[in-house]
Design a protein around this motif. Sequence first.
Motif, PDB file in Angstrom:
ATOM      1  N   GLU A  41     -42.032 -42.504  80.470  1.00 35.59           N
ATOM      2  CA  GLU A  41     -41.274 -42.281  79.233  1.00 35.59           C
ATOM      3  C   GLU A  41     -42.105 -41.456  78.256  1.00 35.59           C
ATOM      4  O   GLU A  41     -41.578 -40.628  77.524  1.00 35.59           O
ATOM      5  N   ARG A  42     -43.411 -41.692  78.253  1.00 40.39           N
ATOM      6  CA  ARG A  42     -44.269 -40.960  77.316  1.00 40.39           C
ATOM      7  C   ARG A  42     -44.483 -39.521  77.768  1.00 40.39           C
ATOM      8  O   ARG A  42     -44.532 -38.611  76.956  1.00 40.39           O
ATOM      9  N   ASP A  43     -44.611 -39.323  79.080  1.00 38.44           N
ATOM     10  CA  ASP A  43     -44.899 -37.981  79.592  1.00 38.44           C
ATOM     11  C   ASP A  43     -44.118 -37.743  80.888  1.00 38.44           C
ATOM     12  O   ASP A  43     -44.652 -37.906  81.987  1.00 38.44           O
TER      13      ASP A  43
ATOM     14  N   ASP B 134     -43.316 -35.170  82.398  1.00 36.86           N
ATOM     15  CA  ASP B 134     -43.826 -34.097  83.256  1.00 36.86           C
ATOM     16  C   ASP B 134     -45.273 -34.320  83.667  1.00 36.86           C
ATOM     17  O   ASP B 134     -45.983 -33.367  84.015  1.00 36.86           O
ATOM     18  N   ILE B 135     -45.720 -35.529  83.644  1.00 38.93           N
ATOM     19  CA  ILE B 135     -47.123 -35.846  83.956  1.00 38.93           C
ATOM     20  C   ILE B 135     -47.493 -35.314  85.345  1.00 38.93           C
ATOM     21  O   ILE B 135     -46.659 -35.318  86.271  1.00 38.93           O
ATOM     22  N   SER B 136     -48.715 -34.831  85.471  1.00 43.15           N
ATOM     23  CA  SER B 136     -49.162 -34.312  86.767  1.00 43.15           C
ATOM     24  C   SER B 136     -49.390 -35.472  87.732  1.00 43.15           C
ATOM     25  O   SER B 136     -49.601 -36.615  87.315  1.00 43.15           O
TER      26      SER B 136
ATOM     27  N   ARG C  32     -36.495 -37.223  85.158  1.00 42.62           N
ATOM     28  CA  ARG C  32     -36.472 -35.910  84.471  1.00 42.62           C
ATOM     29  C   ARG C  32     -35.044 -35.377  84.389  1.00 42.62           C
ATOM     30  O   ARG C  32     -34.703 -34.663  83.445  1.00 42.62           O
TER      31      ARG C  32
END
Length: 160
Positions: free
Chosen positions: A118-120, A122-124, A157
């Motif tokens: 939820e925070r990121d 698109d996190i790697s 996403r």
Amino acid sequence: MSDKYDVTFSVNGDQRTIHVEARRSLADALREDCGLTGTHLGCEHGVCGACTVLVDDNPVRSCLMFAVQAEGARVRTVEGLAHGDKLHPLQQAFWDHHGLQCGFCTPGFLMLAVGILERDPDISEAALREGLSSNLCRCTGYQNIMKSVLAAATEMRKWA
Ligand code: FES
Ligand code: FES
């Protein structure tokens, strides 16, 4: 006899007031005072992450937080993830990709992953792996947990 305190917070959208000793952990309050036993207790000293819940959207080890510290907070537990029969994408992905074996660590991994994604969104993959490394799985199902969370990230996403 220890003093007890009223603590009011929201759990999965429901407002709750409990009456607890100052030393009561949030994990015990959720399990024993709110009847939400989906939050599991493993080590009870901050190592395993089985007790992870979201407090104001931040993943927290509920065995290390006192219930009184949750006054006014918005707490989310694994019980709040599904909408009726519709599983949260993370729950569905754990199902589809065999992300659990005994399931003991699963609520903690789910809540940790929800907080991270939820925070990121698109996190790697590397950062996700690093984030998830804070929790332990006694069945050592890490590959499938990663596979599940990556699949859920793609699904989440689409919502954004
Ligand atoms: S039970 Fe809280 S970190 Fe292990
Ligand atoms: S599935 Fe058994 S502890 Fe992780």
